[in-house]
Design an enzyme around this catalytic site. Sequence first.
Site, PDB file in Angstrom:
ATOM      1  N   GLU A 220      38.040  39.750  36.475  1.00 16.56           N
ATOM      2  CA  GLU A 220      37.522  39.441  35.142  1.00 16.56           C
ATOM      3  C   GLU A 220      37.934  40.490  34.107  1.00 16.56           C
ATOM      4  O   GLU A 220      37.521  40.426  32.959  1.00 16.56           O
ATOM      5  CB  GLU A 220      35.987  39.361  35.184  1.00 16.56           C
ATOM      6  CG  GLU A 220      35.463  38.200  36.001  1.00 16.56           C
ATOM      7  CD  GLU A 220      35.728  38.376  37.499  1.00 16.56           C
ATOM      8  OE1 GLU A 220      36.147  37.394  38.128  1.00 16.56           O
ATOM      9  OE2 GLU A 220      35.533  39.484  38.023  1.00 16.56           O
ATOM     10  N   TRP A 290      37.456  39.798  47.081  1.00 19.89           N
ATOM     11  CA  TRP A 290      36.043  40.157  47.037  1.00 19.89           C
ATOM     12  C   TRP A 290      35.426  40.442  48.403  1.00 19.89           C
ATOM     13  O   TRP A 290      34.480  41.226  48.500  1.00 19.89           O
ATOM     14  CB  TRP A 290      35.249  39.033  46.377  1.00 19.89           C
ATOM     15  CG  TRP A 290      35.440  38.942  44.905  1.00 19.89           C
ATOM     16  CD1 TRP A 290      36.375  38.207  44.237  1.00 19.89           C
ATOM     17  CD2 TRP A 290      34.680  39.608  43.897  1.00 19.89           C
ATOM     18  NE1 TRP A 290      36.243  38.370  42.885  1.00 19.89           N
ATOM     19  CE2 TRP A 290      35.195  39.218  42.639  1.00 19.89           C
ATOM     20  CE3 TRP A 290      33.593  40.483  43.932  1.00 19.89           C
ATOM     21  CZ2 TRP A 290      34.687  39.682  41.446  1.00 19.89           C
ATOM     22  CZ3 TRP A 290      33.073  40.949  42.733  1.00 19.89           C
ATOM     23  CH2 TRP A 290      33.619  40.550  41.507  1.00 19.89           C
ATOM     24  N   ASP A 351      37.662  29.116  36.869  1.00 15.88           N
ATOM     25  CA  ASP A 351      37.030  30.180  37.648  1.00 15.88           C
ATOM     26  C   ASP A 351      36.501  29.685  38.989  1.00 15.88           C
ATOM     27  O   ASP A 351      35.430  30.080  39.439  1.00 15.88           O
ATOM     28  CB  ASP A 351      35.901  30.850  36.857  1.00 15.88           C
ATOM     29  CG  ASP A 351      35.574  32.230  37.414  1.00 15.88           C
ATOM     30  OD1 ASP A 351      34.671  32.314  38.264  1.00 15.88           O
ATOM     31  OD2 ASP A 351      36.225  33.211  37.041  1.00 15.88           O
TER      32      ASP A 351
END
Length: 580
Positions: A220, A290, A351
Amino acid sequence: MAGFSRTSLASLLPFAFGAFAMLSSPSSRAADEIQNSNTTQASPVPASLRSVSQQQLDAAASDQSSWLHSNGSYAETRYAPASQINTKNVAKLKPAFIFQTAVMESMETAPIVSNGVMFLTTSYNHVYAIDAVTGKEFWHYKHKMGPVTTFCCGPNNRGVAIAGDRLFMGTLDAKLVALDAKNGNVLWSSQIADPEDGYSETMAPVVVDGKVLIGTNGGEYGIRGFVKAYDANSGQLLWTFYTIPDTGSEGVWAEKDAVGRNMKRDIAAEKKVLADKGGDFYKTLGGGVWMAPAVDRATHTVYFVVGNPSPDLFGAIRPGDNLYTDSLVAVDLDTGKYKWHYQYIAHDVWDLDAVSPPVLIDVKDENGRTIPGIIHGGKTGFVYVHDRRDGHLIRVSEAMIPQEDVWTLPTPTGARMLPGANGGVEWSPMAFSPKTRMAYAANLHQPMTYQVEEAAYPGGKIWLGGAFKVIPSEQQWGRLVAVNVDTGKIAWGYKTDQPLIGGVLATAGGLVFNGEGNGLFRAFDAASGRKLWEFQCGAGVNAPAVSYMVNGKQYIAVAAGGNTQLDYKRGNSVLVFALP
């Protein structure tokens, strides 16, 4: 993984933007240069805590006594082989102890348990070592944060990795630290990337063959994503795989997603932008990793999923497929060399990144033959089943959540599409039971509108290129779903009052454990989906549970600290359950 709406972004601002001063930490520091004043010794760690060997890490999937990986094993099945707690007696489950930490903030940790000692983390990079039977504290480490922290979706940490006598943790200021498991002292610290450029670490690392594997957050903020391998003894960098290649990120100009639906791309316009402006945008194209990678020990292959491109919604300045964002990727364990990839969504402007960790299992191929497989639960609301050897897609599950106006492009005023930017399956790790042949996925349903706006690279600050907004008039909910991996059919689904985020645990006792943001921690019959037990934990249960045994007694542990991303009630506790 961004997945926060404009309405909730305000709650992230105190965490997302630190003081913007340049970091000056060296890449690696020796133990005698590191101050350990941030470790508090409460009582000696018992002599029963032994060094964890590579052989033990390899055999973790069949180890009932320990929980040595954040997701249970290198295969990441989150399947506990213990069956003392089962469908017949789980209704009698009671708290054995509750351990309260010093941090009242979201908890996404999966505790590590070895020889009766539990190692757990909190937001802001605290680590505790406690007795896994009584909750007695042995030591407490508080990471001394650098001057810059820039991160998305909360100040979370999802756990440590263990190997030998050491623990390894990624930090919000983009460091990798090694701690002495016996006393919490820092052994070395390596700077992974520069937080001022938007990098941070919340994932649990993976240790294998003396290498510490860790990805990066920051999709982001206009980072260039990667997975890195560090030497577990020295902290020296061994290799880097960039999730955004130097050249070729335009890919094949795919028109359809993995399910075969047209993504409504204006490929001619994209190609013109590429021809006019060139391809140096790869330096800020995002692609964070992540969650912990899976490792195939037989083939020395590392598998991981890659997050969204940057900026999230404004795709006009990043033409092409934006490889390897929104992809499942395989690389060589020893060198980091590329083996293969599979992209779920090309040129993502919604997203809907790939974030829930992949799971290594044997699957049935198109001809009914059993082959090495790999599965992934997507924010798209599907479970994808692949051939592990070359990555080709074998099948896609039935949709686990509603699919409406799919691939409607974002507009300046906002366009509605489902799934919303949180998923589907968010970062929440799935579980797989070899007894039922089912994958268990925690889903969320959050209707949103997608708004796009032109946005130039802001230099390490939040870079969405628009907003995704929750629609207040529409109901939000969650769904725990069991998917037969050999057919793709949904076996059962359990609808919850709130969107689910946090992860799943399956056990040999025929159980599936999952928590909710309202504080309820539940056990289900893995075969039927029937709710068998629940306990109110007092704060959001938005972390994956773990199982272990000490002195012949099985325990189930889970963190209840709430969640920043969905703004669930905060807490500071790990609750541990056992039979009377």
